[in-house]
Scaffold this active site. Structure first.
Site, PDB file in Angstrom:
ATOM      1  N   HIS A 285       0.816  -1.210   0.000  1.00 19.69           N
ATOM      2  CA  HIS A 285       0.000   0.000   0.000  1.00 19.69           C
ATOM      3  C   HIS A 285       0.858   1.271   0.000  1.00 19.69           C
ATOM      4  O   HIS A 285       0.730   2.141  -0.856  1.00 19.69           O
ATOM      5  CB  HIS A 285      -0.871   0.044   1.268  1.00 19.69           C
ATOM      6  CG  HIS A 285      -1.734  -1.146   1.498  1.00 19.69           C
ATOM      7  ND1 HIS A 285      -2.898  -1.384   0.806  1.00 19.69           N
ATOM      8  CD2 HIS A 285      -1.606  -2.175   2.386  1.00 19.69           C
ATOM      9  CE1 HIS A 285      -3.452  -2.505   1.256  1.00 19.69           C
ATOM     10  NE2 HIS A 285      -2.693  -3.006   2.200  1.00 19.69           N
TER      11      HIS A 285
HETATM   12  O1  RIB Z   1      -5.039   0.027   4.827  1.00 22.51           O
HETATM   13  C1  RIB Z   1      -3.653   0.023   4.549  1.00 22.51           C
HETATM   14  C2  RIB Z   1      -2.933   0.964   5.438  1.00 22.51           C
HETATM   15  O2  RIB Z   1      -3.101   0.554   6.779  1.00 22.51           O
HETATM   16  C3  RIB Z   1      -1.408   0.986   5.202  1.00 22.51           C
HETATM   17  O3  RIB Z   1      -0.909   2.281   5.449  1.00 22.51           O
HETATM   18  C4  RIB Z   1      -0.874   0.029   6.223  1.00 22.51           C
HETATM   19  O4  RIB Z   1       0.446   0.389   6.679  1.00 22.51           O
HETATM   20  C5  RIB Z   1      -1.848   0.203   7.341  1.00 22.51           C
HETATM   21  O5  RIB Z   1      -1.396   1.285   8.127  1.00 22.51           O
END
Ligand code: RIB
Ligand code: CA
Length: 330
Positions: free
Chosen positions: A258
């Site tokens: 992500h």
């Molecule tokens: O939903 C994904 C996010 O939530 C990313 O930033 C991961 O590190 C968690 O913090």
């Protein structure tokens, strides 16, 4: 070479934040001015220790600032924040989770965070700047919301705000919400309505930015500390996603990176696809959709658009940029 892009990273270091940080710190096109940490994946003491460990791995002289220890208000009501996705499971007698307390691939940090708080650092740095700083926020938006409320002048000083958060047809922590927005919905709504130039990188894009065994093998055959740590974090995430969150838009034995996609979007915007200028609000009503990113896709709407949201990504381009950059580490 064209001028470097000045960035501040806002993180809750966990596994994917760590890979995103390595990418940002190694990329020659970015100048990381500082890193702010926040409560999110883990308590802020843990996210800060993990952030310091990654900075030391890269031998980078980047200041780290300890941020908010809790969301603005969302954890005041015990019956709120009922996540429906597990944080960990036991499979084959082994506990599998998304983010361990500490990045055990790395030694304990020998450095400390700066004495100034993350909020004061953000305000001081942005007000003193020429308005040429991009903020990459890959965590709950508590630090930014508090800074904006404490000194609204910073809004006009943020060149661009790239946020990993939200989801349109994808969610994770509940049937409606993505973790970063869900953890602090009020902060997310404050930031999205701030008037900043916002690029939102939601799960619809990041779930397609997945890496798997081939990328792990590539990283390990680098035989570098960065390659080994990144491969270990990726393997750990793959195990977690296999056990707890198989995705409908990614093959098994992969994990979405992500936060690294949000950093890549600053380096090479073409890694994102289907970018639309839309009105996005965050539900903070505490109900079943608490933390949900509500995207207005009507052709005519009474509310002005406020963010550019990317609903897809070019995975091959993303992976190439990520691996090439991580491979540059000695
Ligand atoms: O939903 C994904 C996010 O939530 C990313 O930033 C991961 O590190 C968690 O913090
Ligand atoms: Ca994160």
């Amino acid at each position: 070479m064209s001028e470097k892009t000045k960035v501040i990273l806002d993180v809750d270091t966990g596994s994917d934040d760590a890979i995103a940080m390595m990418l940002a710190l190694l990329c020659p096109r970015l100048e990381v001015l500082g890193i702010t940490t926040v409560n999110g994946n883990l308590p802020v003491s843990n996210t800060t220790e993990n952030t310091l460990r990654v900075v030391e791995l890269l031998n980078a002289q980047i200041p780290v600032y300890l941020g908010c220890a809790a969301p603005l208000v969302s954890e005041l009501l015990p019956q709120r924040h009922l996540r429906s996705a597990p944080l960990s499971v036991v499979t084959n007698g082994k506990t599998v989770c998304y983010h361990r307390e500490y990045l055990t691939e790395l030694p304990a940090a020998t450095t400390k965070p700066q004495p100034r708080s993350a909020v004061c650092y953000l305000i001081d740095t942005l007000l003193a700047s020429q308005g040429d700083i991009t903020i990459v926020a890959v965590a709950p938006l508590t630090n930014l919301a508090v800074a904006m409320r404490a000194d609204p002048r910073i809004v006009k000083k943020i060149k661009r705000l790239v946020i990993m958060g939200g989801g349109h047809l994808q969610s994770n922590v509940t049937s409606a919400a993505e973790f970063n927005f869900w953890k602090d919905p009020e902060a997310a709504q404050i930031v999205l309505q701030s008037g900043c130039d916002i690029l939102l990188v939601p799960l619809d894009a990041t779930h397609r930015a997945y890496a798997g065994a081939a990328e792990s093998r590539f990283l390990r055959q680098l035989h570098t500390p960065v390659g080994d740590v990144a491969a270990s974090l990726l393997d750990f995430s793959i195990e977690a996603y296999n056990a707890m969150e198989p995705l409908d838009c990614a093959p098994a034995n992969t994990a979405p990176l992500h936060d690294a996609l949000a950093v890549c979007a600053v380096i090479e915007p073409q890694v994102l696809g289907n970018v639309q200028f839309r009105r996005v609000d965050v539900d903070f009503s505490g109900g079943v959709c608490d933390g949900m990113a509500v995207i207005d896709r009507r052709m005519c709407t009474d509310k002005p658009a406020n963010v550019h949201i990317a609903l897809d990504c070019d995975r091959e381009r993303f992976i190439r940029l990520l691996l090439d950059t991580l491979a540059s580490a000695k």
